[in-house]
Design a protein around this motif. Structure first.
Motif, PDB file in Angstrom:
ATOM      1  N   CYS A  91      -4.579   4.253  -6.845  1.00 17.45           N
ATOM      2  CA  CYS A  91      -5.368   4.132  -5.617  1.00 17.45           C
ATOM      3  C   CYS A  91      -6.663   4.916  -5.754  1.00 17.45           C
ATOM      4  O   CYS A  91      -6.650   6.092  -6.150  1.00 17.45           O
ATOM      5  N   ARG A 114      -1.928  -2.886   0.044  1.00 18.06           N
ATOM      6  CA  ARG A 114      -2.285  -1.605   0.636  1.00 18.06           C
ATOM      7  C   ARG A 114      -1.523  -0.479  -0.048  1.00 18.06           C
ATOM      8  O   ARG A 114      -0.362  -0.636  -0.420  1.00 18.06           O
ATOM      9  N   CYS A 115      -2.197   0.653  -0.181  1.00 14.24           N
ATOM     10  CA  CYS A 115      -1.575   1.817  -0.816  1.00 14.24           C
ATOM     11  C   CYS A 115      -0.410   2.300   0.049  1.00 14.24           C
ATOM     12  O   CYS A 115      -0.568   2.462   1.267  1.00 14.24           O
ATOM     13  N   PRO A 116       0.756   2.561  -0.542  1.00 16.33           N
ATOM     14  CA  PRO A 116       1.899   3.010   0.261  1.00 16.33           C
ATOM     15  C   PRO A 116       1.723   4.418   0.820  1.00 16.33           C
ATOM     16  O   PRO A 116       2.453   4.808   1.723  1.00 16.33           O
ATOM     17  N   ARG A 117       0.763   5.164   0.296  1.00 19.95           N
ATOM     18  CA  ARG A 117       0.583   6.533   0.780  1.00 19.95           C
ATOM     19  C   ARG A 117      -0.492   6.621   1.850  1.00 19.95           C
ATOM     20  O   ARG A 117      -0.227   7.113   2.955  1.00 19.95           O
ATOM     21  N   CYS A 118      -1.695   6.129   1.572  1.00 21.41           N
ATOM     22  CA  CYS A 118      -2.802   6.287   2.525  1.00 21.41           C
ATOM     23  C   CYS A 118      -3.148   4.997   3.249  1.00 21.41           C
ATOM     24  O   CYS A 118      -4.040   4.991   4.101  1.00 21.41           O
ATOM     25  N   ASN A 119      -2.474   3.882   2.907  1.00 26.18           N
ATOM     26  CA  ASN A 119      -2.667   2.589   3.567  1.00 26.18           C
ATOM     27  C   ASN A 119      -4.060   2.020   3.332  1.00 26.18           C
ATOM     28  O   ASN A 119      -4.512   1.151   4.085  1.00 26.18           O
ATOM     29  N   GLN A 145       4.174  -6.176  11.810  1.00 31.81           N
ATOM     30  CA  GLN A 145       2.926  -6.939  11.774  1.00 31.81           C
ATOM     31  C   GLN A 145       2.662  -7.492  13.176  1.00 31.81           C
ATOM     32  O   GLN A 145       3.177  -8.534  13.555  1.00 31.81           O
ATOM     33  N   LEU A 163       8.525  -4.490   4.476  1.00 27.70           N
ATOM     34  CA  LEU A 163       7.351  -4.979   5.200  1.00 27.70           C
ATOM     35  C   LEU A 163       7.045  -6.442   4.895  1.00 27.70           C
ATOM     36  O   LEU A 163       6.027  -6.969   5.361  1.00 27.70           O
ATOM     37  N   GLU A 220      -6.887  -0.302   1.437  1.00 26.07           N
ATOM     38  CA  GLU A 220      -6.864  -1.600   0.771  1.00 26.07           C
ATOM     39  C   GLU A 220      -7.178  -1.406  -0.715  1.00 26.07           C
ATOM     40  O   GLU A 220      -8.190  -0.790  -1.081  1.00 26.07           O
TER      41      GLU A 220
END
Length: 481
Positions: free
Chosen positions: A17, A2-7, A98, A66, A9
């Motif tokens: 991204c 997952r992108c660390p900025r916008c989450n 999680q 994470l 996939e």
């Protein structure tokens, strides 16, 4: 991943991204490093190198907090070493990151499902802490008694075994050194590389238990004294005290108490009360005498007080002038100074409650030049250092979401509002290159290319090491600069 900025996939092989344009190559390296450390920790745990596994897993979590697999394994290792509180802490944090399909649910439930087991663990921790306090304060005997109960409750609690062995060694008695050696041997198989355990075993290398083969020595050993038989410990020495059994009620004790009260009243009436009255009278006479003396001396001091009053008035005028400087010429208006310190106190309260964004907003209202005391300035600098970067990042994220129409601004792109938020981000951190870049994007979207160019140039020229430099240069080419 997952992108660390916008989450969003994103494929693990992607370098950028597709959703927000975040560069992912360094992020992918970080995730890979975290997984490598986790795999190393797993291999170490399989061969009982628990100390090495803990170090590897901590390193894995530094790369990627994470990584719930690493955190769950770390909790299992802590649990194996008897560190129940640390284990539960890791599993709870893992559950926070999680919430679904997390093995931490099973581990937590395994402990909390049995109230008796949970209470046993709680009592074990309390006894260990109490024993540690007793040992630190020189009460080794009480510490040994408490630690015996702890190690019997949890035979794998490494720290308790080590502390008990240390206390045994401190006595210097041969039989206690044997006990310490047995304790260290019993936990050496739990963590085969624990440095403290290995150090204690080396210290106890001269101790041998019956049935073990002693290490060969080059020289003939000195004649050893005859080992005395260890004293037998009473089986009831550490058993709980039985509950108190009440006897049948009797009138005789009540009669004795009643007679004692009557005798006490009589003694007080004839002996104590007259003495108290005499003491009170003497005290009043002494007080009156003192008052008379003070009154006489007070009359002679009136002239002195008048002179002192003139000096005090000068000091008042000086302080009034200082206050006037604070209030721009109005010495009676305290609202300005009060507001400064009210905002500082409010910022401190937010900071204590770990609300760094609110703390930064409150601190922004404080004029540091209006703070008179060194302690107030010290708190101002400390809170500013630890909250402004958080506030800047928060306003940047809000401005970016407002620009993209995401998050709280889903489907509502507003470039003007995004500009206000991003400028607030720069106000709290003038080096926030992300905010500079997105300000340029906002002005570019509004066709204000001159202002956009200023922000892009600032990123390129003033922050050449920023990850936004390449993107800023690309945008400059788009607007023909």
């Amino acid at each position: 991943m997952r992108c660390p900025r916008c989450n969003a996939e994103v494929s693990f092989k992607k370098d950028r991204c597709d959703n927000c344009g975040q560069e992912l190559r360094n992020y992918r390296r970080v995730l890979s490093a975290s997984n490598i450390c986790y795999n190393r920790g797993l291999e170490q745990a399989k061969v009982r190198d628990l100390s090495g596994a803990i170090a590897s897993l901590h390193k894995s979590l530094k790369f990627n907090k994470l990584n719930t697999s690493a955190r769950n394994l770390l909790g299992l290792i802590y649990f194996e070493e008897g560190e129940i509180v640390s284990a539960l802490s890791e599993w709870v944090i893992s559950k926070h990151f999680q919430e679904e399909h997390n093995e931490a649910d099973y581990y937590i439930g395994l402990i909390q499902s049995n109230p008796n087991r949970l209470e046993t663990y709680s009592q074990m921790v309390k006894k260990y802490n109490s024993a540690l306090f007793s040992a630190q304060n020189g009460d080794e005997d009480m510490a040994i008694i408490q630690l015996k109960k702890v190690v019997s409750t949890n035979p794998k609690f490494i720290r308790a075994h080590q502390l008990l062995a240390l206390l045994y060694m401190k006595t210097g008695k041969k039989e206690n050194r044997v006990r310490a050696y047995k304790l260290m041997k019993s936990i050496s198989g739990v963590d085969v590389t624990n440095t403290t355990t290995l150090a204690y075993l080396k210290e106890l290398s001269d101790v041998h238990i019956k049935g073990e083969n002693a290490a060969p020595k080059a020289e003939k050993p000195a004649e050893q004294p005859v080992r005395k038989t260890l004293p037998r410990v009473d089986d009831n020495a550490y058993k709980p005290i039985t509950l108190y059994k009440e006897e049948k009620p009797s009138v005789l004790p009540f009669v004795h108490v009643l007679l004692g009260l009557i005798a006490g009243i009589v003694i007080m009436q004839f002996l104590i009360t007259p003495a108290l009255k005499k003491h009170s009278s003497d005290k009043e006479n002494k007080a009156f005498k003192t008052y008379s003396e003070n009154l006489a001396s007070g009359e002679s001091d009136v002239s002195t007080l008048k002179n002192a009053n003139t000096e005090l008035q000068k000091q008042v005028d000086e302080l009034t002038q200082r206050l006037s400087d604070y209030q721009s010429g109005n010495p009676t208006d305290l609202d300005g100074v009060q507001a400064v310190y009210d905002n500082l106190i409010q910022a401190m309260q937010y900071y204590i409650n770990d609300d760094k964004l609110s703390a930064a907003k409150a601190l922004d209202k404080v004029d540091p030049d209006s703070l008179a005391g060194d302690e107030a300035k010290k708190f101002y600098k400390k809170i500013k250092k630890e909250t402004y970067s958080t506030a800047s990042e928060s306003f940047f994220e809000q401005g970016r979401d407002c620009y993209n129409g995401q998050g709280d601004y889903a489907g509502q792109k507003d470039y003007d509002k995004a500009i206000k938020l991003l400028k607030k981000a720069l106000k709290f951190n003038a080096d926030n290159t992300d905010a500079m870049y997105f300000l340029g994007r906002c002005y570019q979207q509004k066709s204000d290319f001159e202002t956009a160019k200023q922000y892009y140039d600032q990123v390129v020229n003033d922050y050449p090491d920023s990850v936004r430099v390449a993107e800023a240069k690309s945008r400059l080419r788009e607007i023909g600069q």
